[in-house]
Each structure stands twice: as structure tokens, then as C-alpha cells.
Design a protein around this motif. Structure first.
Motif, PDB file in Angstrom:
ATOM      1  N   PHE A 158       8.108  -9.091   3.450  1.00 49.62           N
ATOM      2  CA  PHE A 158       7.191 -10.473   4.789  1.00 49.62           C
ATOM      3  C   PHE A 158       7.919  -9.272   6.492  1.00 49.62           C
ATOM      4  CE2 PHE A 158       8.347 -12.491   1.454  1.00 49.62           C
ATOM      5  CZ  PHE A 158       6.852 -13.423   0.978  1.00 49.62           C
ATOM      6  N   ARG A 159       6.620  -9.315   7.239  1.00 49.93           N
ATOM      7  CA  ARG A 159       6.981  -9.027   8.211  1.00 49.93           C
ATOM      8  C   ARG A 159       6.278  -9.739   9.620  1.00 49.93           C
ATOM      9  NH1 ARG A 159       7.818  -2.305   7.244  1.00 49.93           N
ATOM     10  NH2 ARG A 159       9.476  -2.517   5.413  1.00 49.93           N
ATOM     11  N   ASN A 160       6.637  -9.911  10.474  1.00 55.08           N
ATOM     12  CA  ASN A 160       5.789 -10.879  11.171  1.00 55.08           C
ATOM     13  C   ASN A 160       4.948  -9.495  12.679  1.00 55.08           C
ATOM     14  OD1 ASN A 160       4.945 -12.480  12.323  1.00 55.08           O
ATOM     15  ND2 ASN A 160       6.485 -13.659  13.780  1.00 55.08           N
ATOM     16  N   GLU A 161       4.687  -8.407  11.517  1.00 55.44           N
ATOM     17  CA  GLU A 161       3.619  -7.627  12.697  1.00 55.44           C
ATOM     18  C   GLU A 161       3.288  -8.111  13.408  1.00 55.44           C
ATOM     19  OE1 GLU A 161       3.523  -4.459  11.418  1.00 55.44           O
ATOM     20  OE2 GLU A 161       4.070  -4.333   9.172  1.00 55.44           O
ATOM     21  N   VAL A 162       3.274  -7.282  14.482  1.00 57.72           N
ATOM     22  CA  VAL A 162       2.095  -7.779  16.259  1.00 57.72           C
ATOM     23  C   VAL A 162       1.409  -7.283  15.946  1.00 57.72           C
ATOM     24  CG1 VAL A 162       2.392  -6.904  18.495  1.00 57.72           C
ATOM     25  CG2 VAL A 162       4.598  -6.766  17.345  1.00 57.72           C
ATOM     26  N   ILE A 205      -5.991  -4.795   3.711  1.00 57.95           N
ATOM     27  CA  ILE A 205      -5.096  -4.553   3.286  1.00 57.95           C
ATOM     28  C   ILE A 205      -3.956  -3.085   4.024  1.00 57.95           C
ATOM     29  CG2 ILE A 205      -5.877  -6.317   1.515  1.00 57.95           C
ATOM     30  CD1 ILE A 205      -5.841  -3.437  -0.372  1.00 57.95           C
ATOM     31  N   PHE A 206      -4.210  -3.055   4.471  1.00 58.17           N
ATOM     32  CA  PHE A 206      -3.831  -1.904   5.517  1.00 58.17           C
ATOM     33  C   PHE A 206      -2.430  -2.137   5.875  1.00 58.17           C
ATOM     34  CE2 PHE A 206      -2.174   1.066   7.867  1.00 58.17           C
ATOM     35  CZ  PHE A 206      -1.726   2.229   7.669  1.00 58.17           C
ATOM     36  N   ARG A 207      -1.993  -3.482   6.616  1.00 60.96           N
ATOM     37  CA  ARG A 207      -1.197  -3.812   7.174  1.00 60.96           C
ATOM     38  C   ARG A 207      -1.238  -5.381   7.428  1.00 60.96           C
ATOM     39  NH1 ARG A 207       2.548  -1.626  10.124  1.00 60.96           N
ATOM     40  NH2 ARG A 207       1.050   0.126  10.735  1.00 60.96           N
ATOM     41  N   THR A 208      -0.796  -5.777   6.781  1.00 60.44           N
ATOM     42  CA  THR A 208      -0.875  -7.367   6.490  1.00 60.44           C
ATOM     43  C   THR A 208       1.089  -8.176   6.513  1.00 60.44           C
ATOM     44  OG1 THR A 208      -0.314  -7.774   3.942  1.00 60.44           O
ATOM     45  CG2 THR A 208      -2.564  -7.866   4.915  1.00 60.44           C
ATOM     46  N   ARG A 209       0.828  -9.257   6.796  1.00 62.30           N
ATOM     47  CA  ARG A 209       2.210  -9.427   7.339  1.00 62.30           C
ATOM     48  C   ARG A 209       2.900 -10.352   5.804  1.00 62.30           C
ATOM     49  NH1 ARG A 209      -0.155 -13.110  11.576  1.00 62.30           N
ATOM     50  NH2 ARG A 209       0.153 -11.173  13.945  1.00 62.30           N
ATOM     51  N   ASP A 223      -3.159   7.958   7.974  1.00 62.65           N
ATOM     52  CA  ASP A 223      -2.224   7.178   8.825  1.00 62.65           C
ATOM     53  C   ASP A 223      -1.427   6.898   7.342  1.00 62.65           C
ATOM     54  OD1 ASP A 223      -0.620   5.455  10.094  1.00 62.65           O
ATOM     55  OD2 ASP A 223      -1.900   4.376  10.834  1.00 62.65           O
ATOM     56  N   GLU A 224      -0.062   6.585   7.184  1.00 59.43           N
ATOM     57  CA  GLU A 224       0.758   6.704   6.164  1.00 59.43           C
ATOM     58  C   GLU A 224       0.442   5.386   4.610  1.00 59.43           C
ATOM     59  OE1 GLU A 224       4.744   4.953   7.386  1.00 59.43           O
ATOM     60  OE2 GLU A 224       4.979   5.008   5.438  1.00 59.43           O
ATOM     61  N   LEU A 225       0.179   6.143   3.325  1.00 63.96           N
ATOM     62  CA  LEU A 225       0.418   5.718   2.248  1.00 63.96           C
ATOM     63  C   LEU A 225       2.067   4.683   1.863  1.00 63.96           C
ATOM     64  CD1 LEU A 225      -1.197   5.158  -0.128  1.00 63.96           C
ATOM     65  CD2 LEU A 225      -1.263   7.345  -0.516  1.00 63.96           C
ATOM     66  N   MET A 226       2.393   6.114   2.097  1.00 66.56           N
ATOM     67  CA  MET A 226       3.884   6.277   1.518  1.00 66.56           C
ATOM     68  C   MET A 226       4.989   6.718   2.517  1.00 66.56           C
ATOM     69  SD  MET A 226       4.724   7.493  -1.934  1.00 66.56           S
ATOM     70  CE  MET A 226       6.651   6.780  -2.378  1.00 66.56           C
ATOM     71  N   ALA A 264       6.437   2.952  -1.487  1.00 68.35           N
ATOM     72  CA  ALA A 264       5.548   2.977  -1.201  1.00 68.35           C
ATOM     73  C   ALA A 264       4.725   0.815  -1.224  1.00 68.35           C
ATOM     74  CB  ALA A 264       4.947   3.441  -2.906  1.00 68.35           C
ATOM     75  N   GLY A 265       3.648   0.851  -0.904  1.00 64.49           N
ATOM     76  CA  GLY A 265       3.163  -0.268  -0.596  1.00 64.49           C
ATOM     77  C   GLY A 265       2.211  -0.330  -1.921  1.00 64.49           C
ATOM     78  N   VAL A 266       2.539  -1.855  -2.562  1.00 63.32           N
ATOM     79  CA  VAL A 266       0.877  -1.848  -3.100  1.00 63.32           C
ATOM     80  C   VAL A 266      -0.338  -2.617  -2.699  1.00 63.32           C
ATOM     81  CG1 VAL A 266      -0.027  -3.708  -5.327  1.00 63.32           C
ATOM     82  CG2 VAL A 266       2.932  -2.427  -5.114  1.00 63.32           C
ATOM     83  N   ASN A 267      -0.057  -2.781  -1.798  1.00 67.82           N
ATOM     84  CA  ASN A 267      -1.781  -3.295  -1.511  1.00 67.82           C
ATOM     85  C   ASN A 267      -2.346  -2.078  -0.569  1.00 67.82           C
ATOM     86  OD1 ASN A 267       0.829  -5.217  -0.568  1.00 67.82           O
ATOM     87  ND2 ASN A 267      -0.961  -6.373  -0.851  1.00 67.82           N
ATOM     88  N   ARG A 268      -1.158  -0.860   0.109  1.00 64.88           N
ATOM     89  CA  ARG A 268      -2.030   0.571   0.709  1.00 64.88           C
ATOM     90  C   ARG A 268      -2.755   1.257  -0.558  1.00 64.88           C
ATOM     91  NH1 ARG A 268       1.267   2.075   6.117  1.00 64.88           N
ATOM     92  NH2 ARG A 268       1.100   0.228   6.760  1.00 64.88           N
ATOM     93  N   SER A 269      -1.484   0.925  -1.389  1.00 65.47           N
ATOM     94  CA  SER A 269      -1.962   2.505  -2.747  1.00 65.47           C
ATOM     95  C   SER A 269      -3.794   1.790  -3.291  1.00 65.47           C
ATOM     96  CB  SER A 269      -1.186   1.999  -3.905  1.00 65.47           C
ATOM     97  OG  SER A 269       0.305   2.845  -3.033  1.00 65.47           O
TER      98      SER A 269
HETATM   99  P1  ATP Z   1       3.910   1.364   9.218  1.00 66.56           P
HETATM  100  O1  ATP Z   1       4.260   2.043   9.892  1.00 66.56           O
HETATM  101  O2  ATP Z   1       2.535   1.457   8.910  1.00 66.56           O
HETATM  102  O3  ATP Z   1       4.171   0.022  10.142  1.00 66.56           O
HETATM  103  P2  ATP Z   1       6.221   2.000   8.212  1.00 66.56           P
HETATM  104  O4  ATP Z   1       7.306   2.745   8.172  1.00 66.56           O
HETATM  105  O5  ATP Z   1       7.435   0.624   9.129  1.00 66.56           O
HETATM  106  O6  ATP Z   1       4.856   1.708   7.706  1.00 66.56           O
HETATM  107  P3  ATP Z   1       8.158   1.325   5.519  1.00 66.56           P
HETATM  108  O7  ATP Z   1       9.290   0.456   5.760  1.00 66.56           O
HETATM  109  O8  ATP Z   1       8.611   2.732   5.433  1.00 66.56           O
HETATM  110  O9  ATP Z   1       6.783   1.466   6.116  1.00 66.56           O
HETATM  111  O10 ATP Z   1       7.992   0.781   4.726  1.00 66.56           O
HETATM  112  C1  ATP Z   1       7.158   1.979   3.080  1.00 66.56           C
HETATM  113  C2  ATP Z   1       5.493   1.502   2.661  1.00 66.56           C
HETATM  114  O11 ATP Z   1       5.637  -0.132   2.463  1.00 66.56           O
HETATM  115  C3  ATP Z   1       4.647   1.718   3.729  1.00 66.56           C
HETATM  116  O12 ATP Z   1       4.377   3.294   3.291  1.00 66.56           O
HETATM  117  C4  ATP Z   1       3.261   1.255   3.314  1.00 66.56           C
HETATM  118  O13 ATP Z   1       2.480   1.933   1.447  1.00 66.56           O
HETATM  119  C5  ATP Z   1       3.677  -0.397   3.239  1.00 66.56           C
HETATM  120  N1  ATP Z   1       3.969  -1.182   4.498  1.00 66.56           N
HETATM  121  C6  ATP Z   1       5.205  -1.001   4.606  1.00 66.56           C
HETATM  122  N2  ATP Z   1       4.395  -2.755   6.177  1.00 66.56           N
HETATM  123  C7  ATP Z   1       2.864  -2.970   5.718  1.00 66.56           C
HETATM  124  C8  ATP Z   1       2.257  -3.649   5.995  1.00 66.56           C
HETATM  125  N3  ATP Z   1       2.873  -4.648   6.837  1.00 66.56           N
HETATM  126  N4  ATP Z   1       1.140  -4.171   5.378  1.00 66.56           N
HETATM  127  C9  ATP Z   1       1.115  -3.260   3.907  1.00 66.56           C
HETATM  128  N5  ATP Z   1       1.176  -2.558   3.665  1.00 66.56           N
HETATM  129  C10 ATP Z   1       2.417  -2.081   4.566  1.00 66.56           C
END
Ligand code: ATP
Length: 477
Positions: A196-200, A206-210, A287-290, A343-348
Motif C-alpha cells: 500500500f502506498r498513498n501515492e500523490v 492499474i499502472f499506479r494505484t494505492r 516506464d518501470e515494470l520492475m 515486480a508489480g503483479v498489476n503492472r505485469s
Molecule cells: P515508481 O517509481 O513507479 O513509483 P518504485 O520504483 O517506487 O515505482 P518499487 O519500490 O521498486 O517501485 O516497487 C517494485 C515494483 O512494484 C514496481 O516496479 C512496480 O511494478 C510495483 N509498484 C510500485 N508502486 C506501485 C503502485 N503504486 N501501483 C502499482 N504497482 C506499483
């Protein structure tokens, strides 16, 4: 071919039961998504494929499932309480909250001080264009909660966090796993679970969720052997994605520059996917996948009771364990270095969906969507379709065939449309094979097997069907 943009996948995902906007009947909840009947299968298949590859197919790996809510000290000593934050700015004109590091500095950010550029009014709010922005300030991304019924809102003793990464649960269990499983370094511990991350600024579907799911592995090595192991894991991870069908053209390796590295990292290489092919600037397609980080011995040391500072004071007075490792063969004690593929499941899932997307025109000039998912990932492996749904013998035979297949592969029965429509639906959801039962099947005990990618059809005896499909699917035990 792959999807031209994420929007194409958003509408396909909703139309076909992969991913729905969450809480839609109450107007939705920004950045929250629910996985529908096909989405949950796809997620499970991605996780199963990762687990098999990471844990079962190696000799040096163990699995773990640690708690989401951990003792607060974990986040204190890991550095998250202090540093797990994004720089936040507010737009004074339209009140948008923005991530300072994601604003458009027209290339100036690499050299310049972000705060100074904002102060000098060189940066615009992406929503309203104003340059009236506040100074950046750190915004901690960890979700806070209180433990226990009696706790007051702000009672620091009750404060707890939802984990922002699964990794720390692995570090604090390092000794227990190593000892109970009689492991010698090098070995790894893998874990899949929610973070869980309280993303700004969440977004892009589903690329970036909380709330999201991670597949992480911590590989413990002797200091000095870390760089070779790191490179091996970078290559392994890249190959894992291509082995499940991601095109090399849509993947690249990205070496994080020094100023981007997390406080614990010696080197980090990200695997990027071309999530945004529609963007004008080529560099912004990616953008980052893993990420694959060399976390050094930072975490095991930070959670250990023995390390002292320059004045001889314990750095971690709260820990009751020392997480160093005694190497019997070499008769030496050290804190292992850690290589972390995360790796993120959702991004994958998003990358697999985008990459699998293709279109094909049929004889009538109609465009059909085909989701060319790797068979191991396809939510449904086979759809059994009766050619005449008003013929009880055909329907009965189709249902019996579906039931005979379902113990070994995910099979569905569908008679809710004409055959053309049924094929189109299965193509769009990525089902590798359709099995059709027709009048002749009643006579010759044979069915038609149709291939999703080529649309070619083949007649197969019912007695051989399961074996035939298993071989073509390469469904592994
Ligand atoms: P970003 O720079 O995109 O915020 P991060 O470098 O902080 O990602 P990591 O901490 O390296 O991400 O987390 C590993 C993986 O977890 C990421 O490569 C991504 O696939 C997934 N991930 C991270 N944050 C999120 C998010 N908010 N939503 C979905 N997937 C996420």
C-alpha cells in the motif's frame, strides 16, 4: 502488434470482465480497480507462473507470506518512516496536488535544484498552467492506522502502517527461514502479497494505484559476490518476461543514475515496458515494470542489535536479534548482501494485456480483437461450444466434454450466441482453443478444435482431446 494505448485496454478490460472501476455504483474511488472473473484468473496465472519459475524451478529458494501490518520498529529502522516520501507541491491557483519530481522541467531538473526552479516560476501546473506553486515538501507515502479498539486517533503507541513493500517482512524473517530450512548462503526468499502506498498522483489505470500487489525476492549472497549475482538476476528477470510472450521491442533495461538511487541501493536496474506508445516523445513511451536492486547489507544490518555507531552506541537498541550469518565453510561471519528483483503483479498484468493485444480482419471485412496471451497466462484455456443449442444431444455432449476437461484445465461452456460471435468473444479474452461440437460429432465421436491465433481448425477424436489440448497448451503440472 500491441495495444496503441492504455485506454484501449481499459475498455476491453471492462467489456470482457477483466478489470472494473471500483465502487462504481457510488461514483468510483480514484485509482481503485476491481478484478473481474477473467482478471482474477489472469492475476493468479501471473503469480503462479512467477512462483513456479522463482521458487519451484530453482534449488536455492524458499517462499514466505509475512504479515501486512508489522511492528512499527520495522519501518523505523528500514528508513521508511524518515525517507519513504515523495516531494509534494500545491498549485495555489487550482489547488492541485502534484509530485514535484514528475513536473515538466524541460530537461532542467537533471542539473538544477527543483525547489529553485519552482521558486523562480519556471515550472507550470499541468492542470491550469499557473506558475504559482508552493515549495516542495516531503509527503510520506505509508498508510497509517491504529491498532486496537481503545486507541485514540493520535496515540503514537497504537500507530501502525500498512506495508509499502513486501521486502521488510522477508528481512525480519531471514534467520528463521535460514535456520528452519537449513539453508546456506547464497539462497533466496520469495514473497507475493499486497502493498500500500498513498501515492500523490495515482493513475494510468492499474499502472499506479494505492493498493497493489508485489512479487518480490530477496537473494542473500556473500559480500563481494553481489555484483555478479545482481547481473544474473537482471538477465533472468528480463528473460522471464520474454518467455511469457512480451516482445523484446517493448522492453528495455534502464540503469538508475546515482541521484535516483534509493538510500539503500548500490546499483539498481529497472526493466521498462513501453506503456505509453502514443506519446509524442519517444523517451516518454517507457516506464518501470520492475526494479532489480542491489540493496547491499543495509537492511540486515539495520534490523540487527549488534552494529554500533562511531561512539560505540547501538544503532538499533530495539532489536533482539543479530541477523548476521556464519559461513561454516569459510569460518567467517558477515551480513549478507541482498539482490532484490521487485515486480508489480498489476503492472505485469497491464504489460501482458497490452502486448497480447492484436487486431485481425475477417472474411467479411470486420475487425476482430485477438488477445494473444501466452497459454500459461490465458484466463480460460478452452471454450466448449455447441453448434446447435436447441439439439439436446449436442448440448449434452458439449457439457460432458467441458466437465471431462475441467479437472485439468480451466474450461467454460458457452451457448449464448451464434458460433461467429462465440469465437469472437473467446478471441477477445485470449482463450487459446475453442472446441466445437456439431451434428457429425454425434456420429464420429470427433470435435473441431479451433486455434485462436491462426483460426485454423482441426478435427480431433473426443478420446484424444484432453491429451491433444494439454500438449498444445504445454500446461505444466
Ligand atoms: P515508481 O517509481 O513507479 O513509483 P518504485 O520504483 O517506487 O515505482 P518499487 O519500490 O521498486 O517501485 O516497487 C517494485 C515494483 O512494484 C514496481 O516496479 C512496480 O511494478 C510495483 N509498484 C510500485 N508502486 C506501485 C503502485 N503504486 N501501483 C502499482 N504497482 C506499483
Amino acid at each position: 502488434m500491441s495495444a496503441p494505448n492504455i485506454e484501449t485496454i481499459v475498455s476491453l478490460a471492462k467489456r470482457r470482465g477483466f478489470v472494473f472501476p471500483s465502487s462504481e455504483i457510488y461514483g468510483g474511488l480514484g485509482s481503485a480497480w476491481d478484478y473481474g472473473p477473467l482478471g482474477v484468473e489472469l492475476c493468479n496465472n501471473v503469480k503462479r507462473a512467477w512462483w513456479r519459475w522463482m521458487v519451484y524451478e530453482r534449488d536455492d529458494m524458499e517462499g514466505l507470506d509475512s504479515s501486512i501490518i508489522l511492528n512499527r520498529s520495522v519501518w523505523k529502522y528500514s528508513g521508511h518512516e524518515e525517507t519513504f516520501s515523495d516531494p509534494l507541491v500545491d498549485c495555489r491557483e487550482c489547488n492541485s496536488r502534484l509530485r514535484a519530481d514528475k513536473l515538466d522541467y524541460a530537461g532542467a531538473a537533471e542539473s538544477g535544484d527543483i525547489a529553485a526552479l519552482i521558486r523562480d516560476k519556471q515550472v507550470k501546473c499541468p492542470s491550469c498552467g499557473s506558475t504559482n506553486l508552493t515549495e516542495p515538501r516531503p509527503f510520506n507515502l505509508m498508510f497509517r492506522t491504529q491498532l486496537g479498539a481503545a486507541s485514540a486517533e493520535d496515540d503514537p503507541n497504537a500507530l501502525a502502517y500498512l506495508r509499502p513493500e513486501t521486502a521488510q517482512g522477508i528481512f525480519i524473517n531471514f534467520h528463521l527461514v535460514q535456520q528452519t530450512m537449513r539453508r546456506k548462503v547464497p539462497f533466496g526468499i520469495a514473497q507475493i502479497g499486497k502493498s500500500f502506498r498513498n501515492e500523490v498522483t495515482p493513475g494510468n489505470f492499474i499502472f499506479r494505484t494505492r493498493e497493489f500487489e508485489q512479487m518480490e525476492m530477496e537473494y542473500f549472497v556473500r559480500p563481494g559476490e553481489d555484483e555478479t549475482a545482481h547481473q544474473e538476476w537482471i538477465d533472468n528477470c528480463f528473460n522471464w518476461y520474454t518467455s511469457l510472450g512480451l516482445s523484446r521491442d517493448n522492453l528495455r533495461l534502464y540503469e538508475q543514475p546515482k541521484e535516483e538511487l534509493a538510500h539503500y541501493a548500490k546499483r539498481t536496474v529497472d526493466i521498462h515496458y513501453r506503456f505509453f506508445p502514443e506519446r509524442a516523445e519517444a523517451e516518454k513511451h517507457w516506464d518501470e515494470l520492475m526494479g532489480i536492486a542491489n540493496r547491499t547489507d543495509f537492511d540486515l544490518r539495520a534490523h540487527s542489535k549488534n552494529p554500533v555507531d562511531a561512539e560505540g552506541k547501538r544503532v538499533n537498541p530495539d532489536s533482539t536479534e543479530d541477523l548476521s550469518y556464519f559461513d561454516e565453510a569459510r569460518k567467517e561471519r558477515y551480513y549478507p548482501y541482498v539482490i532484490e528483483p521487485a515486480a508489480g503483479v498489476n503492472r505485469s498484468v497491464l504489460a501482458f494485456l497490452m502486448d497480447a493485444y492484436s487486431e485481425r480482419t475477417n472474411d467479411k471485412g470486420e475487425t476482430r480483437v485477438i488477445l494473444k496471451l501466452h497459454p500459461e497466462l490465458a484466463p480460460i484455456k478452452v471454450a466448449v461450444l455447441p453448434l446447435a443449442k436447441n439439439k439436446p444431444e449436442i448440448v449434452g455432449m458439449a457439457k460432458a466434454i467441458k466437465r471431462s476437461l475441467q479437472p485439468v484445465m480451466r474450461a467454460v461452456y458457452d451457448d449464448t450466441g451464434g458460433i461467429g460471435k462465440l469465437y469472437a468473444r473467446q478471441d477477445e479474452t485470449g482463450t487459446p482453443f475453442c472446441v466445437t461440437i456439431d451434428h457429425q460429432s454425434l456420429e464420429d465421436e470427433a470435435v473441431t478444435v479451433r486455434d485462436r491465433d491462426t483460426w485454423e481448425q482441426e478435427r480431433v477424436k473426443v478420446a484424444d482431446l484432453q491429451q491433444h489440448l494439454r500438449q498444445r497448451l504445454e500446461v505444466r503440472g
